[in-house]
Design a protein around this motif. Structure first.
Motif, PDB file in Angstrom:
ATOM      1  N   ILE A 143      14.683  15.894  39.088  1.00 14.16           N
ATOM      2  CA  ILE A 143      14.680  14.636  37.663  1.00 14.16           C
ATOM      3  C   ILE A 143      13.818  15.176  36.617  1.00 14.16           C
ATOM      4  CG2 ILE A 143      14.377  12.523  37.031  1.00 14.16           C
ATOM      5  CD1 ILE A 143      14.034  11.919  40.030  1.00 14.16           C
ATOM      6  N   SER A 144      14.522  15.583  35.529  1.00 14.63           N
ATOM      7  CA  SER A 144      13.837  16.152  33.940  1.00 14.63           C
ATOM      8  C   SER A 144      13.624  14.497  33.697  1.00 14.63           C
ATOM      9  CB  SER A 144      14.580  16.601  33.571  1.00 14.63           C
ATOM     10  OG  SER A 144      15.629  15.986  33.792  1.00 14.63           O
ATOM     11  N   ARG A 145      12.219  14.511  33.248  1.00 16.60           N
ATOM     12  CA  ARG A 145      11.627  13.412  32.617  1.00 16.60           C
ATOM     13  C   ARG A 145      10.837  13.587  30.963  1.00 16.60           C
ATOM     14  NH1 ARG A 145       7.585  10.491  36.198  1.00 16.60           N
ATOM     15  NH2 ARG A 145       7.385   9.074  35.143  1.00 16.60           N
TER      16      ARG A 145
ATOM     17  N   LEU B 113      10.692  16.624  42.222  1.00 18.78           N
ATOM     18  CA  LEU B 113      11.204  17.778  42.850  1.00 18.78           C
ATOM     19  C   LEU B 113      11.397  16.990  43.995  1.00 18.78           C
ATOM     20  CD1 LEU B 113      13.737  19.765  43.037  1.00 18.78           C
ATOM     21  CD2 LEU B 113      11.259  20.727  43.667  1.00 18.78           C
ATOM     22  N   ILE B 114      12.704  16.261  44.508  1.00 18.75           N
ATOM     23  CA  ILE B 114      12.553  16.084  46.450  1.00 18.75           C
ATOM     24  C   ILE B 114      13.025  17.452  46.840  1.00 18.75           C
ATOM     25  CG2 ILE B 114      13.706  14.867  47.766  1.00 18.75           C
ATOM     26  CD1 ILE B 114      13.057  13.703  44.195  1.00 18.75           C
ATOM     27  N   THR B 115      13.193  18.122  47.729  1.00 16.68           N
ATOM     28  CA  THR B 115      13.785  19.654  48.134  1.00 16.68           C
ATOM     29  C   THR B 115      14.053  18.868  49.427  1.00 16.68           C
ATOM     30  OG1 THR B 115      11.218  19.941  49.583  1.00 16.68           O
ATOM     31  CG2 THR B 115      11.771  20.865  47.595  1.00 16.68           C
TER      32      THR B 115
ATOM     33  N   LYS C 110      20.487  17.616  38.850  1.00 20.88           N
ATOM     34  CA  LYS C 110      19.577  17.539  38.425  1.00 20.88           C
ATOM     35  C   LYS C 110      19.843  15.787  37.317  1.00 20.88           C
ATOM     36  CE  LYS C 110      18.970  18.572  34.008  1.00 20.88           C
ATOM     37  NZ  LYS C 110      18.445  17.766  33.787  1.00 20.88           N
ATOM     38  N   PRO C 111      19.515  15.573  37.944  1.00 19.53           N
ATOM     39  CA  PRO C 111      20.119  13.908  36.472  1.00 19.53           C
ATOM     40  C   PRO C 111      18.202  13.465  36.157  1.00 19.53           C
ATOM     41  CG  PRO C 111      19.536  13.471  39.460  1.00 19.53           C
ATOM     42  CD  PRO C 111      19.732  14.692  39.025  1.00 19.53           C
ATOM     43  N   ASN C 112      18.501  13.958  34.798  1.00 19.06           N
ATOM     44  CA  ASN C 112      17.835  13.270  33.875  1.00 19.06           C
ATOM     45  C   ASN C 112      17.126  11.850  34.265  1.00 19.06           C
ATOM     46  OD1 ASN C 112      18.894  11.461  31.949  1.00 19.06           O
ATOM     47  ND2 ASN C 112      18.661  12.664  30.906  1.00 19.06           N
ATOM     48  N   ASN C 113      15.999  11.312  34.225  1.00 16.72           N
ATOM     49  CA  ASN C 113      15.728   9.898  34.166  1.00 16.72           C
ATOM     50  C   ASN C 113      16.294   8.222  33.764  1.00 16.72           C
ATOM     51  OD1 ASN C 113      14.641  10.960  32.144  1.00 16.72           O
ATOM     52  ND2 ASN C 113      13.252   8.846  31.873  1.00 16.72           N
ATOM     53  N   HIS C 114      17.467   8.933  32.658  1.00 12.93           N
ATOM     54  CA  HIS C 114      17.638   7.987  31.732  1.00 12.93           C
ATOM     55  C   HIS C 114      19.277   7.619  33.308  1.00 12.93           C
ATOM     56  CE1 HIS C 114      15.322   7.078  28.587  1.00 12.93           C
ATOM     57  NE2 HIS C 114      15.147   8.424  28.852  1.00 12.93           N
TER      58      HIS C 114
ATOM     59  N   HIS D   3      14.781   6.151  44.337  1.00 15.32           N
ATOM     60  CA  HIS D   3      16.604   6.514  44.190  1.00 15.32           C
ATOM     61  C   HIS D   3      17.218   7.779  44.299  1.00 15.32           C
ATOM     62  CE1 HIS D   3      15.787   2.040  42.954  1.00 15.32           C
ATOM     63  NE2 HIS D   3      16.751   2.130  42.901  1.00 15.32           N
ATOM     64  N   ALA D   4      16.064   8.517  44.227  1.00 18.14           N
ATOM     65  CA  ALA D   4      16.372  10.394  44.266  1.00 18.14           C
ATOM     66  C   ALA D   4      16.640  10.631  45.701  1.00 18.14           C
ATOM     67  CB  ALA D   4      15.670  11.112  44.049  1.00 18.14           C
ATOM     68  N   LYS D   5      16.127   9.544  46.961  1.00 16.21           N
ATOM     69  CA  LYS D   5      16.207   9.820  48.036  1.00 16.21           C
ATOM     70  C   LYS D   5      17.138   9.175  48.249  1.00 16.21           C
ATOM     71  CE  LYS D   5      11.164  10.354  49.334  1.00 16.21           C
ATOM     72  NZ  LYS D   5      10.139  10.003  50.334  1.00 16.21           N
ATOM     73  N   ILE D   6      18.038   8.178  47.981  1.00 14.78           N
ATOM     74  CA  ILE D   6      19.537   7.464  47.737  1.00 14.78           C
ATOM     75  C   ILE D   6      20.237   8.908  47.717  1.00 14.78           C
ATOM     76  CG2 ILE D   6      20.965   6.338  47.550  1.00 14.78           C
ATOM     77  CD1 ILE D   6      19.058   4.227  46.545  1.00 14.78           C
TER      78      ILE D   6
END
Length: 303
Positions: free
Chosen positions: A218-220, A227-229, A181-185, A204-207
């Motif tokens: 990803i919290s924003r 969410l990418i499942t 769970k990364p945030n956007n920063h 970049h989350a898909k990477i």
């Protein structure tokens, strides 16, 4: 069972005042002392949502005793901390005025014997258990402690949840954590570029997912979450409407809400909605999210 590990727990001294002035006497309008630490917050919110967990990590001294007392007596959480031989668990000061200022303690020295004691406790986890590792590590711990734990438990089939920054997170992706769970920063920092738009964050989350993460949340902040499942679904949702009162613990609450929602339903959409609602419920309150507020906010979240 869910196990959470906080390597450097704290007592958080939270104060509010109209304006904070350096070099002057400041009169407080509100003060409270709460046990703190990202994974501890996860355990508390899980319990508030009816899900049991065992909080672990390292405690010591009178502050460590108060951390454990609050978890047991105030929040009704189970805990199994390792008591260190000397020092005190840290105290963090959270100043909330016209802006937010934090003064975070360093924490105690953690000897090798305590690290080995933690490893022995974690060796008892088995397939079907969840392990939540969250937050930074004190400088008295090896900087690969996350990686060592996941490598050790990966053959057991434990499901990992990791909420950390930079290399702490990147170096564990090969062990296929169930959730990161990364945030956007934080996501921007990992790639050395500013990621602002949803498409950029998703790309970049898909990477990270290709490198091993099963689900990326990803919290924003006020912009909601993504969410990418592991099934290939991509979900986005705005944040519910409400007044921001306290941002501390909102991300941890999102993790707890996601886990609670997933364990109750086996459905990622429900997990996502519950995670957003729990994170927002904490942000809109002086305290961490409780079930009543989470359920109310979920009505606003339509995917």
């Amino acid at each position: 069972m869910i196990y959470t590990v906080t390597f450097n727990p704290s007592l958080d001294y939270i104060v509010r005042l109209d304006a904070f002035k350096t070099g002057a006497i400041n009169r407080l309008k509100y003060e409270k002392i709460l046990c703190g630490g990202k994974a501890i917050n996860v355990s508390i919110v899980l319990k508030n949502l009816g899900v049991s967990s065992i909080a672990s990590g390292f405690t010591v001294g009178f502050t460590g005793m108060e951390i454990k007392r609050q978890l047991k007596d105030v929040f009704n959480c189970s805990c199994d901390f390792i008591e260190l031989p000397q020092g005190n668990s840290r105290i963090n000061v959270k100043i909330k005025a016209d802006s937010e200022t934090e003064l975070n303690g360093q924490g105690p020295n953690i000897p090798q014997e305590a690290i080995e004691a933690l490893f022995q406790k974690l060796d008892g986890l088995k397939k079907g258990d969840f392990l939540v590792l969250a937050g930074s590590i004190p400088n008295t711990l090896p900087n690969d402690i996350y990686e060592r734990i996941l490598k050790r438990l990966y053959p057991k089939g434990v499901s990992f949840v990791v909420d950390a920054e930079g290399k702490l997170l990147l170096n564990v992706l090969e062990y296929k954590p169930f959730l990161i769970k990364p945030n956007n920063h934080e996501l921007s920092g990992m790639f050395g570029k500013t990621l602002k738009t949803a498409p950029e964050l998703i790309e970049h989350a898909k990477i990270l997912q290709r490198r091993g993460a099963r689900n990326v949340l990803i919290s924003r902040g006020g912009d909601g979450a993504i969410l990418i499942t592991e099934k290939g679904d991509c979900m986005t949702a705005p944040a519910p409407k409400g007044k921001l009162i306290n941002s501390v613990g909102a991300g941890d609450s999102m993790v707890a809400g996601f886990l609670a929602g997933y364990l109750s339903s086996g459905d990622y959409k429900t997990a996502f909605r519950t995670g957003i609602a729990a994170g927002s419920a904490s942000a809109f309150s002086d305290n961490l999210a409780v079930s009543k507020d989470v359920n109310s906010l979920m009505e606003q979240i339509i995917l």
